[in-house]
Each structure stands twice: as structure tokens, then as C-alpha cells.
Design a protein around this motif. Structure first.
Motif, PDB file in Angstrom:
ATOM      1  N   SER A 138       0.772  -1.243   0.000  1.00 14.66           N
ATOM      2  CA  SER A 138       0.000   0.000   0.000  1.00 14.66           C
ATOM      3  C   SER A 138       0.811   1.305   0.000  1.00 14.66           C
ATOM      4  CB  SER A 138      -0.970   0.002   1.201  1.00 14.66           C
ATOM      5  OG  SER A 138      -1.723  -1.170   1.213  1.00 14.66           O
ATOM      6  N   PRO A 139       1.669   1.485  -0.994  1.00 11.27           N
ATOM      7  CA  PRO A 139       2.402   2.756  -1.084  1.00 11.27           C
ATOM      8  C   PRO A 139       1.495   3.871  -1.613  1.00 11.27           C
ATOM      9  CG  PRO A 139       2.939   1.359  -2.947  1.00 11.27           C
ATOM     10  CD  PRO A 139       2.012   0.556  -2.066  1.00 11.27           C
ATOM     11  N   ASN A 140       2.042   5.052  -1.681  1.00  8.42           N
ATOM     12  CA  ASN A 140       1.255   6.187  -2.150  1.00  8.42           C
ATOM     13  C   ASN A 140       1.718   6.645  -3.523  1.00  8.42           C
ATOM     14  OD1 ASN A 140      -0.157   6.322   0.386  1.00  8.42           O
ATOM     15  ND2 ASN A 140       1.761   7.111   1.222  1.00  8.42           N
ATOM     16  N   ASN A 174      -3.750  -4.277  -2.237  1.00  9.21           N
ATOM     17  CA  ASN A 174      -2.842  -3.144  -2.253  1.00  9.21           C
ATOM     18  C   ASN A 174      -3.689  -1.879  -2.139  1.00  9.21           C
ATOM     19  OD1 ASN A 174      -0.438  -1.833  -2.388  1.00  9.21           O
ATOM     20  ND2 ASN A 174      -0.010  -2.310  -4.544  1.00  9.21           N
ATOM     21  N   HIS A 175      -3.736  -1.335  -0.934  1.00  9.12           N
ATOM     22  CA  HIS A 175      -4.592  -0.181  -0.649  1.00  9.12           C
ATOM     23  C   HIS A 175      -3.777   1.084  -0.940  1.00  9.12           C
ATOM     24  CE1 HIS A 175      -8.107   1.448   1.656  1.00  9.12           C
ATOM     25  NE2 HIS A 175      -7.267   2.370   2.070  1.00  9.12           N
ATOM     26  N   VAL A 176      -3.463   1.291  -2.206  1.00 12.90           N
ATOM     27  CA  VAL A 176      -2.559   2.407  -2.540  1.00 12.90           C
ATOM     28  C   VAL A 176      -3.226   3.760  -2.283  1.00 12.90           C
ATOM     29  CG1 VAL A 176      -1.216   1.115  -4.259  1.00 12.90           C
ATOM     30  CG2 VAL A 176      -3.204   2.396  -4.990  1.00 12.90           C
ATOM     31  N   HIS A 354      -4.646   4.905  14.664  1.00 15.69           N
ATOM     32  CA  HIS A 354      -5.640   5.081  13.599  1.00 15.69           C
ATOM     33  C   HIS A 354      -6.490   3.820  13.461  1.00 15.69           C
ATOM     34  CE1 HIS A 354      -7.345   5.643   9.582  1.00 15.69           C
ATOM     35  NE2 HIS A 354      -6.794   4.485   9.242  1.00 15.69           N
ATOM     36  N   PHE A 355      -5.821   2.666  13.382  1.00 16.00           N
ATOM     37  CA  PHE A 355      -6.573   1.428  13.188  1.00 16.00           C
ATOM     38  C   PHE A 355      -7.390   1.055  14.423  1.00 16.00           C
ATOM     39  CE2 PHE A 355      -3.542   0.951   9.665  1.00 16.00           C
ATOM     40  CZ  PHE A 355      -4.468   0.765   8.657  1.00 16.00           C
ATOM     41  N   GLU A 356      -6.826   1.285  15.588  1.00 16.33           N
ATOM     42  CA  GLU A 356      -7.601   0.983  16.797  1.00 16.33           C
ATOM     43  C   GLU A 356      -8.901   1.785  16.806  1.00 16.33           C
ATOM     44  OE1 GLU A 356      -4.971   1.667  20.075  1.00 16.33           O
ATOM     45  OE2 GLU A 356      -4.045  -0.313  19.872  1.00 16.33           O
TER      46      GLU A 356
HETATM   47  N1  ARG Z   1      -0.835   4.298   2.102  1.00 18.11           N
HETATM   48  C1  ARG Z   1      -0.582   4.146   3.500  1.00 18.11           C
HETATM   49  C2  ARG Z   1       0.843   4.564   3.833  1.00 18.11           C
HETATM   50  O1  ARG Z   1       1.686   4.608   2.986  1.00 18.11           O
HETATM   51  C3  ARG Z   1      -0.788   2.726   3.985  1.00 18.11           C
HETATM   52  C4  ARG Z   1      -2.183   2.200   3.821  1.00 18.11           C
HETATM   53  C5  ARG Z   1      -2.456   1.050   4.719  1.00 18.11           C
HETATM   54  N2  ARG Z   1      -3.759   0.488   4.531  1.00 18.11           N
HETATM   55  C6  ARG Z   1      -4.912   1.070   4.938  1.00 18.11           C
HETATM   56  N3  ARG Z   1      -6.025   0.445   4.704  1.00 18.11           N
HETATM   57  N4  ARG Z   1      -4.921   2.226   5.544  1.00 18.11           N
HETATM   58  O2  ARG Z   1       1.140   4.841   4.979  1.00 18.11           O
END
Ligand code: ARG
Length: 591
Positions: A138-140, A174-176, A354-356
Motif C-alpha cells: 500500500s504505497p502512495n 494493495n490499498h494504494v 488510527h486502526f484501533e
Molecule cells: N498508504 C498508506 C501509507 O503509505 C498505507 C495504507 C495502509 N492500509 C490502509 N487500509 N490504511 O502509509
């Protein structure tokens, strides 16, 4: 969580079933006693132990009596009531009622031989869930894919592999980061530099990160540009074609760069970026609002969560959506549309809160059960930083960011140099050299990451990870190749031996190795359910150590036990290969 009926490889589970019967006979009135069976850490007393006696004794005492004088007596009774089974050689009771089990050599040998014949997949754990999402890498878009993303890619891939091996259908996501305000400035800058946008291609834009920097510069320096960029975001979100096309083009360039890393690492991913969830956001937020979860706060719409000192912002004060709106919606989608039972997120520990918060909101909304271990469930798999030699965040000398492709190239070229130094090029083809250099180089990078508990920071050091001594992929890959060469040198056809040969574990070191092989299934299950790949690495390293000990004390070729020992070699190689596979490492067969 496992389905015991089919767990033929999981010795711990098989023993638990035997002890369950004994417990039922020992305390027939207690209906909910789960057998507690563990592998013994000190092999002196046994291979496994059942630890129910103490807890059971207190429980009975609490109920005002029971027929036992103390925990050891409970242990004695559990032992006495064990049903007849070929698995167990002998039992004893120690200390406060621990029931120690010594497995039968004959049964162990038979089980290993059966695995050799039926394949290692028969030792796969069986989990109770059918489908999982692993959200990793999951990159940006247009930003650097940094070593943190490399960690996420490596750890996420291993978790996905372990689940897949355990018969879970895994959606590798991949949650880009392909959406957000930064696209306004990128698109405007693109239009400015290339008025004739149709003619633009990847090479014209060149380095996308430099392009990102330049557009950020424009954005910060020029207020007129800034305004245009902000309008561009609106037009992009409004779906205007010219803007959508420009956006798509920028994404495509980034994607090609990401893919080159995935290809090298042999990692499969399916992209469903942030933008994918856009159309679903409004109705998800509306649903949460109708449930009374969303409140106004300083112009934004937020969810207040007990135990957190900041609220979860789901609509920004400008009306736009953010990272949290997308993640809530993605979670909703994964649960309801994709019917995933376990949703696993692999990111650095910095995103834990964030996830919590997202998970907690989902529990309050009733999307997830509140009990920790019930399904459907979510897990955040956090990991620490990658450090450089200086103990600071990993950077290279020449550039401020480490290009992942360069890193992998270097790992490969270093291991290639070692092969050439050893003059392998004299009898190996160019292709063989190349493939081995890749397997060893990339394997080293992966293993150095996976072998530590993921929460700890680790120092990136080529010399260390490429050393052929110590707990490294190189050492392990060589160990595997050595076993293969022993089998080759014997001149025997192992496939034939599997069918006709007999395996026995008479020598102490044969038995230790055999027992370790039999623990494979429970270890994979433990690594998988606890989301800790380092457990598997440790197992693999110990396997290799146990093999070394066996090999130095037990002659294989030319001995009276040759057939049995060759089979033990083959079983070790098979288990090692499956470990490599689960860790995403390509095995090598000669050195
Ligand atoms: N794009 C985010 C980063 O580079 C990571 C995403 C992780 N996945 C998610 N569902 N938030 O930090």
C-alpha cells in the motif's frame, strides 16, 4: 479456531483430542474443560505435556470439594484415564500434576513417512475461516515507496502465504494512496509542463518523485497556482474527463514502478486503492450518522470513542473525506461485499492508533463483534523501523530516500560476486548464477526482516544479512542445498525409497530431528494465528541446527541405516522448502 478432524499434521491438536477424552472420563461432571497441551521446552521429561491438573483442582475445590487430594492426584487420574493410542510411548506426572508425554518412536517415524508419501500439504493447518483480506504494501502514488513499504510487502506476503497454505481464500489488497488533495497540484503541474497532455508519456515525466517535489514547490511558492490546484481537486472529484485522465496517467506511472519491486520480490497483489471506495463513502457515513455515532465538532463530523483523547474525523471541515473515511468504508466493503472474516492490516506501528479507532468505531456500529477473538475480526499488524548503521532511520549516502529497486539490485549483485569468487561460473550456466544470486540476495533481504519480532526496529546491514554464518537466509539456503547434495550423492532414487523404504528414529539425534519435523504444522498455525512470521523463522533455523547435529553424529551414505536416514534427509528438505515458500524465499538446490 482449527478444525481438529482434519488436522492430521498437528501433533499438539491430536494429543489434545486424546486428553480431551481423558478429561471427560476424569471429571465427567465438568463439561467445559479445554485440554491444555503444550510442547515441552525441556525435552528431559517428555515431548509434550498436559497442564490441566492445577486449574482443574482449583476449580473443583472452588465448588466445594472433589475427590482429589491435590493437583498431582488430578494429574495421575488424567494419565490413568488416557485412552489407548499408538501416538504415546509413555507418560509420567511431574510437579503439580503436569502430565508428560513421550511420543512413540514408531508412530513418529510412521507419520513422517506418510508425509513423505502424501506431501507436505497434508500437514497444513486447517483454520475455521474461509476468507481473509490482507491489506499490505500500500504505497502512495507519486510518493516514494520507502523501506517501510518494503517491510509491509514482505511481512504481508508471508502472512498471506501462511493463510493460503492453511486453505484460507486470501484477498491480497494493495490499498494504494491514489486519492487526496495532492492530486490537484500534480495535475496542474502536469498541465503546465505538458500543455499537450496526450503526448506525455512516462519518460517525459521522468522521475515521478522529482515531479512531485517540483509541483509541491509550485504549490508552496505561487498562490495563484495553489488556487488552481485546489480547483483541480474539485474538478477531479467531479469526474471531469481531462482531470480523470491526467490522474489515471500519474497513477499508471507510479504503478509501473511499484510493479517492478513486486516482480522482483515475486509478490502478488491486487490493487484496490483508496479511490475505489469513494463511491461508497457517503452511504457508509450516512449509516453511521443514522446510528447516532457521528457528531458535529468544530465544523467537522467526527466519532467520539471512549479511551481516545481525539475523535475519529470522518468528514473534514471543508466537507472532504480523509484517510479514516476511506478506511471505515473499505472495512465496511470488505465485511459486507467481500465477506471477509479476518481483515489484516500491515503497516508501521505509527498507524496503530488510527486502526484501533477505526476498529472500535466498527464495533460500536455493530459491524464487528465486541469479543476479541470472535469472527469477523480485524487485526493491525504493526512493525518497527528499518534503521541504518548509524541507528537512525535508514537512508543511503547519495540520496535521502532509499530506492527499493537499488536495494534489491545491490543484494543480488553482492551475492553474485560471492558466487563468482567461488568460481561457480566455471561449471554453472549464466542463468544458474543469476537465479541463485537472486534467490540468495532477495531471500537475504526478506529473511533479515522476517526473523525479528516485527515490532522491533531492525538495522539494515548487507554484510550481516548476506553472511553464510549465523541465522541468515544464506546459511539456511546453503543448508538446504547441502541436504540435496547428500541425497544426490547417494545415487538413490528417493521417490522409490519413499514407497519401499522404512524410516526409524533410533539414534537420539534422529529422534530430535524427527520430533522437530513433526512440530511443523503447529508452528505454522501459531505463526499464522498470532501473525508472527518470526516464529516460523526460528523454527526453520532450529530445524537446520537439528539437522546439522544429526548429520555430524549419524553417518548417512554407506551406513546400515542409509535408507532410513536418506528419508529423514528428504523430509527435512521438504519441510525446509515449505518454510522457504511460506517466507517468500526461493530455495536453491546446489551451492
Ligand atoms: N498508504 C498508506 C501509507 O503509505 C498505507 C495504507 C495502509 N492500509 C490502509 N487500509 N490504511 O502509509
Amino acid at each position: 479456531m482449527a478444525n481438529d478432524e482434519e488436522n492430521v499434521g498437528n501433533v499438539k491438536k491430536l494429543l489434545a483430542r486424546v486428553f480431551e477424552l481423558s478429561l471427560q472420563a476424569t471429571v465427567p461432571d465438568e463439561t467445559d474443560v479445554e485440554p491444555i497441551v503444550t510442547a515441552s521446552t525441556v525435552g528431559r521429561f517428555g515431548d509434550y505435556q498436559c497442564n490441566n491438573a492445577m486449574g482443574l483442582f482449583s476449580k473443583l475445590k472452588g465448588k466445594g470439594g472433589g475427590q482429589f487430594r491435590g493437583p498431582p492426584a488430578v494429574g495421575q487420574a488424567i494419565m490413568k484415564n488416557l485412552p489407548q493410542t499408538e501416538m504415546i510411548e509413555s507418560c509420567s506426572v511431574a510437579g503439580p500434576g503436569f502430565v508428560n508425554v513421550v511420543l512413540s518412536n514408531k508412530w513418529m517415524a510412521k507419520s513422517i513417512l506418510k508425509m513423505l508419501l502424501d506431501g507436505i500439504d497434508t500437514w497444513a493447518p486447517k483454520l475455521s475461516i474461509k476468507r481473509a483480506v490482507v491489506d499490505f504494501s500500500s504505497p502512495n502514488i507519486a510518493k516514494e515507496m520507502h523501506v517501510g513499504h518494503l517491510r509491509s510487502t514482505i511481512i504481508g506476503d508471508t502472512i498471506a502465504r501462511m493463510l493460503e497454505f492453511s486453505h484460507v481464500d486470501v484477498l491480497r489488497r494493495n490499498h494504494v494512496g491514489d486519492w487526496g488533495t495532492q492530486f490537484g497540484m500534480l495535475i496542474e503541474h502536469l498541465f503546465e509542463k505538458f500543455p499537450n497532455i496526450e503526448a506525455v508519456n512516462e519518460t517525459a515525466i521522468g522521475d515521478l518523485q522529482a515531479f512531485y517535489k517540483a509541483s509541491k514547490q509550485r504549490f508552496d511558492d505561487d498562490s495563484e497556482f495553489k488556487e488552481r490546484a485546489q480547483k483541480a481537486v474539485v474538478r477531479l472529484q467531479g469526474g471531469e474527463k481531462r482531470y480523470r485522465d491526467a490522474w489515471a496517467q500519474i497513477c499508471a506511472i507510479s504503478r509501473r514502478e511499484f510493479d517492478s519491486v513486486y516482480k522482483r520480490l515475486k509478490v502478488e497483489l491486487e490493487e484496490k486503492g483508496e479511490s475505489f471506495y469513494n463511491p461508497f463513502i457517503p452511504s457508509v457515513i450516512e449509516g453511521l450518522t443514522n446510528q447516532g455515532l457521528v457528531e458535529e465538532s468544530e465544523g467537522a463530523r467526527v466519532i467520539f470513542l471512549e479511551g481516545f483523547n481525539i475523535p475519529l474525523i470522518v468528514v473534514k471541515s471543508d466537507g472532504g473525506y480523509n484517510y479514516a473515511s476511506t478506511d471505515l468504508t473499505a472495512l465496511w466493503y470488505r465485511l459486507n461485499e467481500e465477506k471477509a472474516e479476518w481483515i489484516i492490516y500491515v503497516t508501521d506501528v505509527g498507524q496503530q492508533q488510527h486502526f484501533e479507532m477505526v476498529f472500535k468505531a466498527a464495533k460500536i456500529a455493530g459491524w464487528l463483534p465486541t469479543e476479541a477473538n470472535k469472527y469477523p475480526r480485524t487485526s493491525h499488524v504493526g512493525f518497527g523501523l528499518v534503521l541504518g548503521e548509524d541507528g537512525k532511520r535508514f537512508r543511503t549516502r547519495s540520496t535521502e530516500v532509499v530506492r527499493l529497486v537499488d536495494l534489491l539490485d545491490e543484494a543480488k549483485s553482492r551475492s553474485k560476486a560471492v558466487l563468482e569468487e567461488r568460481e561457480k561460473d566455471k561449471d554453472w550456466t549464466k542463468e544458474e548464477i543469476d537465479q541463485t544470486a537472486e534467490a540468495v540476495g532477495y531471500g537475504a533481504v526478506k529473511y533479515a526482516d522476517l526473523k525479528n519480532n516485527r515490532l522491533t526496529n531492525y538495522t539494515f546491514n548487507f554484510d550481516q544479512m548476506l553472511s553464510d554464518k549465523g541465522n541468515t537466509a544464506v546459511y539456511l539456503l546453503y543448508a538446504h542445498a547441502r541436504i540435496c547434495s547428500i541425497i544426490r550423492k547417494s545415487g538413490k532414487d528417493v521417490e522409490e525409497l519413499k514407497k519401499t523404504g522404512v524410516l526409524s528414529l533410533e539414534h537420539q539425534d534422529e529422534r530430535v530431528l524427527g520430533l522437530h519435523l513433526l512440530r511443523f504444522s503447529e508452528i505454522v498455525e501459531e505463526a499464522c494465528t498470532n501473525l508472527l512470521p518470526n516464529i516460523l523463522c526460528e523454527y526453520l533455523y532450529n530445524l537446520s541446527e537439528n539437522f546439522s547435529k544429526f548429520y555430524s553424529n549419524c553417518q548417512v551414505i554407506g551406513s546400515a541405516e542409509e535408507t532410513s536416514r536418506l528419508l529423514l534427509c528428504e523430509a527435512t528438505a521438504m519441510v525446509m522448502r515449505k518454510c522457504f515458500f511460506l517466507l517468500g524465499i526461493t530455495p536453491v538446490y546446489k551451492i
